[in-house]
Design an enzyme around this catalytic site. Structure first.
Site, PDB file in Angstrom:
ATOM      1  N   ASN A 105     -50.642  28.868  14.109  1.00 47.96           N
ATOM      2  CA  ASN A 105     -51.109  29.936  13.217  1.00 47.96           C
ATOM      3  C   ASN A 105     -51.953  29.298  12.133  1.00 47.96           C
ATOM      4  O   ASN A 105     -51.464  28.441  11.389  1.00 47.96           O
ATOM      5  CB  ASN A 105     -49.921  30.677  12.593  1.00 47.96           C
ATOM      6  N   TYR A 263     -51.469  41.743   2.394  1.00 53.67           N
ATOM      7  CA  TYR A 263     -51.771  42.444   3.642  1.00 53.67           C
ATOM      8  C   TYR A 263     -51.074  41.897   4.884  1.00 53.67           C
ATOM      9  O   TYR A 263     -50.534  42.654   5.684  1.00 53.67           O
ATOM     10  CB  TYR A 263     -53.287  42.414   3.860  1.00 53.67           C
ATOM     11  N   ASP A 378     -54.945  48.347   0.453  1.00 54.32           N
ATOM     12  CA  ASP A 378     -54.583  46.956   0.148  1.00 54.32           C
ATOM     13  C   ASP A 378     -55.801  46.130  -0.226  1.00 54.32           C
ATOM     14  O   ASP A 378     -55.726  45.222  -1.052  1.00 54.32           O
ATOM     15  CB  ASP A 378     -53.846  46.318   1.336  1.00 54.32           C
TER      16      ASP A 378
END
Length: 552
Positions: A105, A263, A378
């Site tokens: 990631n 977010y 957001d």
């Protein structure tokens, strides 16, 4: 922005694939482009299923039955630089040395230099444009230098030290060595999140899970968990079943990506000791204070100017609710969301994004007609979605439409794991709030101040609350193994700041202008490949180095 998982069970007869699949569903919000699982059986054989699509689509019952083994890793993918090739679905695998699978990631910013190193120094072929494949092969190359039939944890930590020293960017990874165990590590700045959890079973044995967010750990009964620290790695072997932690390289900073709280992450997660939910409530409160101050300076009352606060589903709901409470203005759900349409900013072109907004949201006229509405979202990225939403509110009869963003103006690309756009495509690039208001068609835009956003993302009493929760968990005993996973208040390093380059243009890893130029070039190549107008080096339709039960 991807989701990663790893599980190792103390029971050699348990197949962890079903739990990895379930965990992938909890992380599906972090990546909806592709999903994959790799597992390892008793004899050290690896099994894999991966492909484009949501986890529920990729992992059919027939394929899941072929994923055997009591340890494994999983990945849900969001593509960067506009790439969505099936061959770049993760986990990635190399057979030498030892058989390694890896899920990643984040985003590396020195891929050009790493590719040259792979080619000219260690002579390893890279078959995709994925920096995750680069990262895996770099780790494999470092391990190969020991030229041993079997490695131990010291060899692995030393190899990871070599990786840390050569790699630049934001990354969190889970890896699996065939027949050996699972590994987790996090970049020296702590940009991307990673946690480890421990589950005590009735027979006294323990299972371990690594995950991008705490919500996965809690949902699966991992009673004790903590964050992997920046520059830290952990190894859990199938023979000892005890986590071994090591600060592989010194912590350069402790700067999580603040966009996780705005977010990326689920609201029920706690990352680096900070509650995402509580942060979003504070964002709404800070926004309300700024709006109140604005109208006070005009000698006006907020309640005379704003009739109702309406969130743009879903991430902004909690912020919008708190904003309405603080403003003493009614909160209403004015947009109904079609949950079967993906994120609009992921769409490959502007026309698709515009039409997708209409498919995704429907405005209820009863909540808009004749009212001055404050829409809360957001963030505002390209402005395409915001413009359509403002137009939908006006079409539903809104008298005035104000738009509030929980984050500051986004004027720069996000380079550590999410492909927003080229800077010039961002609506906030070199524009003021008044100019942005005109672009999206709002009567006024209110942006969160950066100092206020940072103030919303603080630990304060949250860690003490988590410690209390752990202390009240009846199945948790306080032996030495448990203590190795718990971080006491006085042992937790302080967060030194946040990665806010998307707002300021100043990134934690320094000047990244060369990377952004290459990323923009990659986007253009991808668009040319999709158009079919030129014969260029297209991406492979599938990965070629491991049998994949997901191929069809």
């Amino acid at each position: 922005m991807c989701g990663i998982l790893a599980i190792i069970s103390s029971d050699a007869n348990v197949n962890v694939a079903s739990e990895l699949f379930d965990g992938s569903l909890y992380l599906q919000h972090r990546g909806q482009d592709a999903a994959g699982i790799s597992t390892c059986g008793k004899g050290g054989r690896l099994y894999q299923c991966k492909g484009n699509g949501m986890a529920r689509d990729v992992f059919t019952q027939e394929r899941m039955q072929k994923l055997v083994g009591n340890m494994g890793i999983a990945h849900v993918r969001y593509p960067t630089a506009g790439s969505s090739s099936n061959s770049e679905a993760q986990p990635f695998y190399v057979n030498s040395p030892y058989g390694i699978s890896l899920s990643h990631n984040g985003n590396l910013t020195n891929t050009f230099e790493l590719k040259n190193y792979m080619d000219e120094v260690v002579h390893r072929h890279i078959n995709t444009e994925s920096d995750s494949e680069l990262l895996l092969n770099l780790f494999a190359a470092e391990l190969a230098t020991y030229d041993k039939s079997r490695v131990n944890e010291n060899d692995i930590f030393k190899a990871l030290e070599g990786v840390f020293k050569k790699v630049k960017g934001g990354y969190a990874c889970t890896a699996m060595l065939a027949g050996y165990g699972i590994i987790g590590f996090r970049d020296p700045n702590g940009i991307r999140p990673l946690l480890i959890g421990e589950r005590l079973k009735e027979d006294g044995t323990r299972d371990y899970m690594l995950a991008s967010e705490s919500v996965v750990l809690k949902a699966h009964g991992y009673q004790v968990y903590r964050d992997i620290l920046p520059g830290e790695a952990v190894i859990v072997t199938k023979t000892d079943m005890k986590p071994i932690f090591k600060q592989v390289v010194p912590m350069q900073s402790y700067t999580p990506d603040i966009f996780e709280y705005v977010y990326f992450a689920r609201p029920d997660s706690v990352l680096d000791g900070i509650s995402v939910y509580r942060s979003r409530l504070l964002m709404g409160e800070k926004l309300a204070n700024k709006i109140t101050k604005y109208y006070n300076n005009l000698n006006k009352l907020v309640t005379d100017e704003i009739d109702v606060v309406i969130p743009v589903p879903d991430t902004s709901r909690h912020s919008a609710l708190q904003c309405a409470i603080t403003l003493n203005v009614p909160y209403r759900e004015g947009f109904i969301k079609n949950r079967y349409v993906g994120r609009t900013f992921i769409m490959p072109d502007q026309k698709q994004r515009q039409s997708s907004v209409r498919r995704k949201l429907n405005a209820m006229a009863s909540e808009f007609y004749g009212k001055s509405v404050l829409l809360v979202d957001d963030s505002i990225v390209r402005g395409t979605t915001s413009k359509e939403i403002v137009l939908m509110a006006r079409e539903a009869g809104a008298k005035k439409v104000y738009f509030a963003s929980c984050s500051p103006i986004i004027g720069h690309n996000h380079i550590y794991g999410i492909d927003l756009a080229d800077n010039k495509q961002l609506v906030g690039y070199n524009r003021s709030e008044d100019e942005i208001s005109k672009v999206i068609g709002a009567d006024r835009v209110f942006y969160q101040d950066l100092d206020d956003l940072i103030a919303c993302c603080q630990r304060d009493d949250l860690i003490k609350g988590q410690e209390l929760e752990l202390a009240l968990t009846p199945v948790v005993s306080r032996d030495d193994t448990i203590k190795s996973l718990i971080q006491r208040d006085d042992e937790i390093p302080q967060i030194t700041g946040y990665e806010v380059g998307v707002f300021t243009g100043h990134y934690v890893t320094g000047d990244e202008s060369d990377y952004m130029s290459r990323a923009e070039h990659a986007r253009k190549l991808n668009e040319r490949a999709k158009s079919g107008n030129e014969l260029i080096d297209i991406k492979a339709p599938s990965e070629i180095n491991m049998l994949n039960e997901g191929d069809y």
